[in-house]
Scaffold this motif. Structure first.
Motif: not given
Length: 215
Positions: A135-146
Motif C-alpha cells: 500500500r505504500g507503493v500505491v500511495g506514492k504513485v497515486s500521489a505523484g511522488e513516484a
C-alpha cells in the motif's frame, strides 16, 4: 496489507455467524506479522502473502503447515496523468520507480517479475524507495511522488483507481496467499472456523469480489 478490505468483509460475516465473538485483525506486511509471531505475539490465525513468510512461521515452531487459499496478479501502475505504457519504460533515465522492499512479499514478487521480463537491471537502477508494504507503493504513485510501481491487482482499489494508469504484467509469477491456525491458539475451534470460512462459498465469493483469484 493486500487482504485489508476483503478480510474486513469476511470478519463482519464471521462475527454475525458467531454471536459474541469479536475478531481483531492486525493488518501489516507479512514479514512484519511473521516477525511478531516469532516474538511470541498472541495470535490465532496467520495469513501470509507468500510461502516464504509462512515457512518462517513454521520454522519458528508455532505453525504446523499453511493452506493456500487465494492468488493474485501483478500490475504496473503509474500516475493517470503520466502513464507508463509498459515495463520497457522502467529503465528510462530519470524515472522514479517505487517497490515494496525485497523482504516484503510484494517486493519479492515484483523483482521476480522484472527479472522474467528482462528489465530488472535497468528498472532497479531507477529504484528510489523500498516501501514497508504494497500500500505504500500505491500511495506514492497515486500521489505523484513516484512515476511507477509494481503492485497486486487487488491493491488498485476504488479509492485510487481514478488516480492510476494500470498495465497487467504478462508474467508467470503468481502471488499466492496461505493461512494457518497457530498451534498455541487460545481459541483453536474458532480459529479453524475462520480458516474454513475462507474456503466456504461466502468466503470465496468475498475474495472474488475483491479481485482475488482461486488458489
Amino acid at each position: 496489507m493486500s487482504l485489508k478490505e476483503v478480510f474486513a468483509e469476511i470478519e463482519a460475516g464471521f462475527e454475525a455467524a458467531h454471536p459474541g465473538v469479536d475478531v481483531v485483525v492486525n493488518f501489516a506486511g507479512s514479514q512484519i506479522l511473521a516477525g511478531q509471531i516469532e516474538e511470541g505475539a498472541p495470535v490465532d490465525v496467520f495469513a501470509a502473502a507468500d510461502e516464504a513468510q509462512m515457512r518462517r512461521a513454521i520454522a519458528g515452531g508455532r505453525v504446523a503447515a499453511g493452506l493456500r487459499f487465494a492468488s493474485n496478479r501483478l500490475v504496473l501502475i503509474s500516475p493517470a496523468g503520466a502513464a507508463i505504457v509498459g515495463p520497457g519504460e522502467l529503465g528510462r533515465p530519470g524515472l522514479r520507480l517505487v517497490l515494496a522492499g525485497p523482504g516484503v512479499p510484494a517486493g519479492s514478487y515484483a523483482r521476480q517479475a522484472l527479472q522474467e521480463l528482462g528489465v530488472a537491471e535497468a528498472a532497479l537502477a531507477n529504484l528510489v524507495s523500498n516501501e514497508e508494504n504494497v500500500r505504500g507503493v500505491v500511495g506514492k504513485v497515486s500521489a505523484g511522488e513516484a512515476d511507477a510501481g509494481v503492485v497486486y491487482a487487488t491493491d488498485v482499489t476504488p479509492a485510487v483507481i481514478d488516480k492510476l494508469h494500470v498495465v497487467p504484467l504478462a508474467v508467470t509469477v503468481t502471488p499466492s496467499y496461505e493461512v494457518a491456525v497457530l498451534k498455541d491458539s487460545p481459541e483453536p475451534a474458532l480459529a479453524r472456523d475462520f480458516v474454513a470460512e475462507l474456503q466456504a462459498p461466502a468466503g470465496r465469493a468475498a475474495l472474488a469480489r475483491h479481485g482475488f483469484l482461486p488458489p
